[in-house]
Scaffold this motif. Structure first.
Motif, PDB file in Angstrom:
ATOM      1  N   GLN A 170       0.830  -1.210   0.000  1.00 45.75           N
ATOM      2  CA  GLN A 170       0.000   0.000   0.000  1.00 45.75           C
ATOM      3  C   GLN A 170       0.864   1.260   0.000  1.00 45.75           C
ATOM      4  O   GLN A 170       0.528   2.245  -0.652  1.00 45.75           O
ATOM      5  CB  GLN A 170      -0.939  -0.002   1.214  1.00 45.75           C
ATOM      6  N   ARG A 171       1.967   1.223   0.709  1.00 43.34           N
ATOM      7  CA  ARG A 171       2.880   2.370   0.766  1.00 43.34           C
ATOM      8  C   ARG A 171       3.391   2.773  -0.612  1.00 43.34           C
ATOM      9  O   ARG A 171       3.701   3.931  -0.851  1.00 43.34           O
ATOM     10  CB  ARG A 171       4.109   2.044   1.627  1.00 43.34           C
ATOM     11  N   HIS A 172       3.516   1.809  -1.490  1.00 42.11           N
ATOM     12  CA  HIS A 172       4.157   2.052  -2.786  1.00 42.11           C
ATOM     13  C   HIS A 172       3.209   1.832  -3.969  1.00 42.11           C
ATOM     14  O   HIS A 172       3.643   1.886  -5.112  1.00 42.11           O
ATOM     15  CB  HIS A 172       5.388   1.150  -2.915  1.00 42.11           C
ATOM     16  N   SER A 173       1.939   1.618  -3.693  1.00 39.14           N
ATOM     17  CA  SER A 173       1.002   1.302  -4.780  1.00 39.14           C
ATOM     18  C   SER A 173       0.760   2.495  -5.707  1.00 39.14           C
ATOM     19  O   SER A 173       0.546   2.313  -6.897  1.00 39.14           O
ATOM     20  CB  SER A 173      -0.318   0.771  -4.226  1.00 39.14           C
ATOM     21  N   GLU A 174       0.829   3.708  -5.179  1.00 42.50           N
ATOM     22  CA  GLU A 174       0.624   4.877  -6.036  1.00 42.50           C
ATOM     23  C   GLU A 174       1.763   5.001  -7.050  1.00 42.50           C
ATOM     24  O   GLU A 174       1.532   5.242  -8.235  1.00 42.50           O
ATOM     25  CB  GLU A 174       0.516   6.150  -5.197  1.00 42.50           C
ATOM     26  N   MET A 175       2.998   4.798  -6.587  1.00 40.60           N
ATOM     27  CA  MET A 175       4.143   4.827  -7.495  1.00 40.60           C
ATOM     28  C   MET A 175       3.981   3.751  -8.566  1.00 40.60           C
ATOM     29  O   MET A 175       4.179   3.987  -9.748  1.00 40.60           O
ATOM     30  CB  MET A 175       5.431   4.601  -6.695  1.00 40.60           C
ATOM     31  N   LEU A 176       3.559   2.565  -8.138  1.00 39.85           N
ATOM     32  CA  LEU A 176       3.371   1.456  -9.072  1.00 39.85           C
ATOM     33  C   LEU A 176       2.287   1.782 -10.099  1.00 39.85           C
ATOM     34  O   LEU A 176       2.438   1.480 -11.286  1.00 39.85           O
ATOM     35  CB  LEU A 176       3.020   0.182  -8.294  1.00 39.85           C
ATOM     36  N   TYR A 177       1.224   2.414  -9.651  1.00 36.30           N
ATOM     37  CA  TYR A 177       0.145   2.806 -10.567  1.00 36.30           C
ATOM     38  C   TYR A 177       0.689   3.735 -11.658  1.00 36.30           C
ATOM     39  O   TYR A 177       0.393   3.563 -12.841  1.00 36.30           O
ATOM     40  CB  TYR A 177      -0.986   3.495  -9.800  1.00 36.30           C
ATOM     41  N   TYR A 178       1.513   4.705 -11.261  1.00 34.80           N
ATOM     42  CA  TYR A 178       2.046   5.654 -12.243  1.00 34.80           C
ATOM     43  C   TYR A 178       3.057   4.995 -13.184  1.00 34.80           C
ATOM     44  O   TYR A 178       3.162   5.376 -14.351  1.00 34.80           O
ATOM     45  CB  TYR A 178       2.622   6.893 -11.566  1.00 34.80           C
ATOM     46  N   VAL A 179       3.765   3.996 -12.704  1.00 35.20           N
ATOM     47  CA  VAL A 179       4.642   3.222 -13.585  1.00 35.20           C
ATOM     48  C   VAL A 179       3.794   2.535 -14.651  1.00 35.20           C
ATOM     49  O   VAL A 179       4.078   2.614 -15.843  1.00 35.20           O
ATOM     50  CB  VAL A 179       5.464   2.181 -12.791  1.00 35.20           C
ATOM     51  N   CYS A 180       2.733   1.873 -14.210  1.00 34.68           N
ATOM     52  CA  CYS A 180       1.842   1.174 -15.154  1.00 34.68           C
ATOM     53  C   CYS A 180       1.170   2.147 -16.105  1.00 34.68           C
ATOM     54  O   CYS A 180       1.045   1.873 -17.305  1.00 34.68           O
ATOM     55  CB  CYS A 180       0.798   0.364 -14.385  1.00 34.68           C
ATOM     56  N   LEU A 181       0.757   3.283 -15.587  1.00 33.13           N
ATOM     57  CA  LEU A 181       0.099   4.286 -16.430  1.00 33.13           C
ATOM     58  C   LEU A 181       1.050   4.793 -17.513  1.00 33.13           C
ATOM     59  O   LEU A 181       0.642   5.048 -18.653  1.00 33.13           O
ATOM     60  CB  LEU A 181      -0.414   5.439 -15.565  1.00 33.13           C
ATOM     61  N   ARG A 182       2.318   4.913 -17.165  1.00 35.23           N
ATOM     62  CA  ARG A 182       3.311   5.358 -18.149  1.00 35.23           C
ATOM     63  C   ARG A 182       3.379   4.384 -19.324  1.00 35.23           C
ATOM     64  O   ARG A 182       3.536   4.777 -20.476  1.00 35.23           O
ATOM     65  CB  ARG A 182       4.675   5.483 -17.479  1.00 35.23           C
ATOM     66  N   TYR A 183       3.257   3.095 -19.042  1.00 34.20           N
ATOM     67  CA  TYR A 183       3.346   2.097 -20.105  1.00 34.20           C
ATOM     68  C   TYR A 183       2.015   1.873 -20.816  1.00 34.20           C
ATOM     69  O   TYR A 183       1.964   1.804 -22.026  1.00 34.20           O
ATOM     70  CB  TYR A 183       3.875   0.764 -19.552  1.00 34.20           C
ATOM     71  N   PHE A 184       0.941   1.730 -20.062  1.00 35.67           N
ATOM     72  CA  PHE A 184      -0.348   1.398 -20.663  1.00 35.67           C
ATOM     73  C   PHE A 184      -1.115   2.615 -21.165  1.00 35.67           C
ATOM     74  O   PHE A 184      -1.947   2.505 -22.050  1.00 35.67           O
ATOM     75  CB  PHE A 184      -1.228   0.626 -19.674  1.00 35.67           C
ATOM     76  N   LYS A 185      -0.897   3.764 -20.512  1.00 34.83           N
ATOM     77  CA  LYS A 185      -1.577   5.015 -20.880  1.00 34.83           C
ATOM     78  C   LYS A 185      -3.098   4.905 -20.742  1.00 34.83           C
ATOM     79  O   LYS A 185      -3.839   5.621 -21.385  1.00 34.83           O
ATOM     80  CB  LYS A 185      -1.176   5.452 -22.278  1.00 34.83           C
ATOM     81  N   GLU A 186      -3.548   3.957 -19.909  1.00 33.62           N
ATOM     82  CA  GLU A 186      -4.971   3.748 -19.653  1.00 33.62           C
ATOM     83  C   GLU A 186      -5.158   3.544 -18.148  1.00 33.62           C
ATOM     84  O   GLU A 186      -4.642   2.574 -17.590  1.00 33.62           O
ATOM     85  CB  GLU A 186      -5.491   2.502 -20.382  1.00 33.62           C
ATOM     86  N   PRO A 187      -5.904   4.434 -17.474  1.00 36.45           N
ATOM     87  CA  PRO A 187      -6.072   4.310 -16.019  1.00 36.45           C
ATOM     88  C   PRO A 187      -6.645   2.972 -15.569  1.00 36.45           C
ATOM     89  O   PRO A 187      -6.137   2.374 -14.615  1.00 36.45           O
ATOM     90  CB  PRO A 187      -7.020   5.465 -15.669  1.00 36.45           C
ATOM     91  N   GLU A 188      -7.656   2.484 -16.242  1.00 33.08           N
ATOM     92  CA  GLU A 188      -8.295   1.236 -15.823  1.00 33.08           C
ATOM     93  C   GLU A 188      -7.338   0.045 -15.955  1.00 33.08           C
ATOM     94  O   GLU A 188      -7.212  -0.779 -15.050  1.00 33.08           O
ATOM     95  CB  GLU A 188      -9.579   0.987 -16.631  1.00 33.08           C
ATOM     96  N   ARG A 189      -6.666  -0.020 -17.075  1.00 33.07           N
ATOM     97  CA  ARG A 189      -5.706  -1.105 -17.291  1.00 33.07           C
ATOM     98  C   ARG A 189      -4.566  -1.020 -16.271  1.00 33.07           C
ATOM     99  O   ARG A 189      -4.078  -2.048 -15.799  1.00 33.07           O
ATOM    100  CB  ARG A 189      -5.158  -1.034 -18.718  1.00 33.07           C
ATOM    101  N   SER A 190      -4.173   0.189 -15.927  1.00 33.47           N
ATOM    102  CA  SER A 190      -3.102   0.386 -14.946  1.00 33.47           C
ATOM    103  C   SER A 190      -3.535  -0.064 -13.558  1.00 33.47           C
ATOM    104  O   SER A 190      -2.766  -0.701 -12.835  1.00 33.47           O
ATOM    105  CB  SER A 190      -2.671   1.858 -14.927  1.00 33.47           C
ATOM    106  N   ARG A 191      -4.776   0.249 -13.178  1.00 34.72           N
ATOM    107  CA  ARG A 191      -5.295  -0.201 -11.870  1.00 34.72           C
ATOM    108  C   ARG A 191      -5.358  -1.728 -11.823  1.00 34.72           C
ATOM    109  O   ARG A 191      -5.005  -2.338 -10.810  1.00 34.72           O
ATOM    110  CB  ARG A 191      -6.663   0.417 -11.590  1.00 34.72           C
ATOM    111  N   ASP A 192      -5.807  -2.334 -12.908  1.00 35.39           N
ATOM    112  CA  ASP A 192      -5.852  -3.796 -12.968  1.00 35.39           C
ATOM    113  C   ASP A 192      -4.454  -4.390 -12.819  1.00 35.39           C
ATOM    114  O   ASP A 192      -4.264  -5.391 -12.125  1.00 35.39           O
ATOM    115  CB  ASP A 192      -6.462  -4.269 -14.294  1.00 35.39           C
ATOM    116  N   ALA A 193      -3.493  -3.779 -13.478  1.00 33.03           N
ATOM    117  CA  ALA A 193      -2.120  -4.270 -13.415  1.00 33.03           C
ATOM    118  C   ALA A 193      -1.580  -4.192 -11.989  1.00 33.03           C
ATOM    119  O   ALA A 193      -0.889  -5.114 -11.529  1.00 33.03           O
ATOM    120  CB  ALA A 193      -1.222  -3.477 -14.361  1.00 33.03           C
ATOM    121  N   VAL A 194      -1.893  -3.120 -11.274  1.00 30.50           N
ATOM    122  CA  VAL A 194      -1.437  -2.977  -9.890  1.00 30.50           C
ATOM    123  C   VAL A 194      -1.960  -4.146  -9.053  1.00 30.50           C
ATOM    124  O   VAL A 194      -1.220  -4.737  -8.254  1.00 30.50           O
ATOM    125  CB  VAL A 194      -1.867  -1.616  -9.296  1.00 30.50           C
TER     126      VAL A 194
END
Length: 186
Positions: A30-54
């Protein structure tokens, strides 16, 4: 150790590894999930897909953290997230995203306005450059970057020492960068 603590990342990781209680891993994640979300968003460029990836990455962590010697959890999690995204993009056969996002570290200069054919040519150049590496570098690079193995796994698969694996990967990356630069200047 009590649950929902102010302990360090290392303490939470050790508590999870010793007790197997997901509460510790959940707090650490949980401490690092926001950073992880933004990493995924950088690659997928889709918020929903990034949340799923997290969420998928969290599920993977339950076993992954037991198999690796983690010295710096946020940095390790960043790499896990990046690798997860790259593997998802590869499995989708989205070569443009792979070229743009994963091979930038080799110094390939890719711009948004370049067309698909140029990116395909750069991917072909990269594949040719990988083929001319010495065998030890080629094998280490392929296992580490393409098959997403950690240093320890590459060492176990190849029989090379951990220091040799790190050296082969570092030298292989440098040689790939030089080869790509030469190819781009021709």
């Amino acid at each position: 150790m009590s649950k929902q603590t102010n302990h360090t990342d290392e303490e939470l990781l050790q508590a999870y590894l010793q007790a197997g209680d997901l509460t510790y891993l959940g707090e650490l994640f949980q401490r690092h999930s926001e950073m992880l979300y933004y990493v995924c968003l950088r690659y997928f460029k889709e918020p929903e897909r990034s949340r799923d990836a997290v969420m998928q990455i969290f599920e993977e962590l339950i076993e992954k953290v037991k198999k690796q010697d983690i010295q710096d959890f946020p940095r390790w999690l960043y790499v896990v997230g990046k690798n997860h995204c790259l593997m998802a993009l590869r499995s989708a056969k989205n070569k443009m995203e792979i070229v743009t996002d994963s091979f930038v570290e080799f110094g390939v200069n890719l711009h948004q306005e370049e067309n698909y054919q140029d990116k395909e040519e750069q991917l072909s150049q990269l594949e040719r450059c990988i083929e001319v590496l010495i065998d030890k570098q080629k094998q280490s690079i392929q296992l580490f970057f393409i098959e997403q193995k950690c240093y320890k796994e590459v060492s176990e698969i190849t029989g090379y020492s951990l220091n040799d694996v790190k050296s082969y990967i570092q030298n292989g990356k440098r040689n790939l960068k030089n080869c790509m630069e030469r190819s781009g200047n021709e």
